[in-house]
Every structure is written in C-alpha cells, then in structure tokens.
Design a protein around this motif. Structure first.
Motif, PDB file in Angstrom:
ATOM      1  N   VAL A  88       0.857  -1.187   0.000  1.00  0.00           N
ATOM      2  CA  VAL A  88       0.000   0.000   0.000  1.00  0.00           C
ATOM      3  C   VAL A  88       0.888   1.229   0.000  1.00  0.00           C
ATOM      4  O   VAL A  88       1.796   1.335   0.817  1.00  0.00           O
ATOM      5  N   GLU A  89       0.635   2.129  -0.927  1.00  0.00           N
ATOM      6  CA  GLU A  89       1.364   3.393  -0.958  1.00  0.00           C
ATOM      7  C   GLU A  89       0.340   4.516  -0.870  1.00  0.00           C
ATOM      8  O   GLU A  89      -0.557   4.619  -1.704  1.00  0.00           O
ATOM      9  N   ILE A  90       0.465   5.337   0.159  1.00  0.00           N
ATOM     10  CA  ILE A  90      -0.388   6.509   0.304  1.00  0.00           C
ATOM     11  C   ILE A  90       0.443   7.706  -0.113  1.00  0.00           C
ATOM     12  O   ILE A  90       1.539   7.908   0.399  1.00  0.00           O
ATOM     13  N   GLU A  91      -0.089   8.470  -1.047  1.00  0.00           N
ATOM     14  CA  GLU A  91       0.595   9.670  -1.508  1.00  0.00           C
ATOM     15  C   GLU A  91      -0.300  10.867  -1.221  1.00  0.00           C
ATOM     16  O   GLU A  91      -1.459  10.898  -1.633  1.00  0.00           O
ATOM     17  N   ILE A  92       0.250  11.814  -0.491  1.00  0.00           N
ATOM     18  CA  ILE A  92      -0.503  13.005  -0.133  1.00  0.00           C
ATOM     19  C   ILE A  92       0.177  14.200  -0.769  1.00  0.00           C
ATOM     20  O   ILE A  92       1.372  14.409  -0.595  1.00  0.00           O
ATOM     21  N   GLY A  93      -0.580  14.956  -1.491  1.00  0.00           N
ATOM     22  CA  GLY A  93      -0.132  16.214  -2.076  1.00  0.00           C
ATOM     23  C   GLY A  93      -1.350  17.109  -2.105  1.00  0.00           C
ATOM     24  O   GLY A  93      -1.957  17.374  -1.077  1.00  0.00           O
ATOM     25  N   SER A  94      -1.739  17.511  -3.288  1.00  0.00           N
ATOM     26  CA  SER A  94      -2.951  18.310  -3.407  1.00  0.00           C
ATOM     27  C   SER A  94      -4.194  17.433  -3.271  1.00  0.00           C
ATOM     28  O   SER A  94      -5.297  17.929  -3.068  1.00  0.00           O
ATOM     29  N   ALA A  95      -4.008  16.120  -3.400  1.00  0.00           N
ATOM     30  CA  ALA A  95      -5.104  15.155  -3.245  1.00  0.00           C
ATOM     31  C   ALA A  95      -4.551  13.907  -2.570  1.00  0.00           C
ATOM     32  O   ALA A  95      -3.342  13.712  -2.496  1.00  0.00           O
ATOM     33  N   GLY A  96      -5.444  13.067  -2.067  1.00  0.00           N
ATOM     34  CA  GLY A  96      -5.029  11.807  -1.465  1.00  0.00           C
ATOM     35  C   GLY A  96      -5.143  10.683  -2.476  1.00  0.00           C
ATOM     36  O   GLY A  96      -6.180  10.524  -3.110  1.00  0.00           O
ATOM     37  N   ARG A  97      -4.067   9.931  -2.646  1.00  0.00           N
ATOM     38  CA  ARG A  97      -4.080   8.790  -3.560  1.00  0.00           C
ATOM     39  C   ARG A  97      -3.540   7.566  -2.843  1.00  0.00           C
ATOM     40  O   ARG A  97      -2.605   7.665  -2.053  1.00  0.00           O
ATOM     41  N   ILE A  98      -4.131   6.438  -3.154  1.00  0.00           N
ATOM     42  CA  ILE A  98      -3.693   5.165  -2.605  1.00  0.00           C
ATOM     43  C   ILE A  98      -3.405   4.238  -3.781  1.00  0.00           C
ATOM     44  O   ILE A  98      -4.261   4.041  -4.641  1.00  0.00           O
ATOM     45  N   ARG A  99      -2.191   3.708  -3.813  1.00  0.00           N
ATOM     46  CA  ARG A  99      -1.825   2.739  -4.847  1.00  0.00           C
ATOM     47  C   ARG A  99      -1.691   1.380  -4.177  1.00  0.00           C
ATOM     48  O   ARG A  99      -1.042   1.255  -3.140  1.00  0.00           O
TER      49      ARG A  99
END
Length: 105
Positions: A88-99
C-alpha cells in the motif's frame, strides 16, 4: 441475498490494471487515511471492510493519521507498508491517492 459492502469513506477507483493486479484510488483528504486504506482494499477486493484483517496489525494507525494530518498543511509525503496482501502506498499532495500492488507478483 448478500449484503453490499459498507464503506465509510468515498474512495474512487481511478485506474486498475487487471494483468498486474494494481489499482490507484483517490480519497478525500478530510477522511482519515487509515479508514481510506481499508475502504480502498475492500473496494478492490469487492468485500466488506469489516472482513479484512485489522489495519493496526500492519501499521501504527495513530501515527499514520497524525503524519498525514500534519502533511496536509505542510507539503507532500509518501508512505508505504504491507496490508492484506498488498503493498500500500499513500501519496498526499494536493489530493489523497492510494496505490495498491499485490505482494505476490
């Protein structure tokens, strides 16, 4: 008749590669990331989130929520951990994304 899955966040499937088993989902940054992760895996698996193993067995959920909550106002972050057979990769920037990427591939 089966009961449809009960999700507590509004995760949205953005892309899915059936051959690789990977998926990318978005979630509202106002939602707790720990809940969004469980809902993301449940969405991809087509199961009720309650049927998954507890997330706290895979990661310190309080620390993850604090880290991402702090990051929302201070920049970008990427967190990776194993949960329910996925990397699981959670990426937070201008939006939340989960890969999600299957661990057995």
């Amino acid at each position: 008749m089966s009961t449809p899955p009960t999700h507590t966040t509004d995760v949205e499937l953005l892309e899915r590669d059936a051959d690789e088993g990977t998926a990318v989902l978005s979630y509202d940054l106002a939602d707790r990331p720990t809940v969004a992760v469980v809902d993301a895996v449940a969405t991809v698996e087509g199961v009720d989130p309650i049927s998954l193993e507890p997330l706290h067995d895979a990661v310190d959920t309080d620390a993850l929520d604090r880290l991402v909550g702090h990051t929302r106002s201070n920049g970008d972050v990427r967190v990776t951990f194993a949960f329910a057979g996925y990397e699981v990769e959670i990426e937070i920037g201008s939006a939340g994304r989960i890969r999600l990427e299957p661990r057995d591939r």
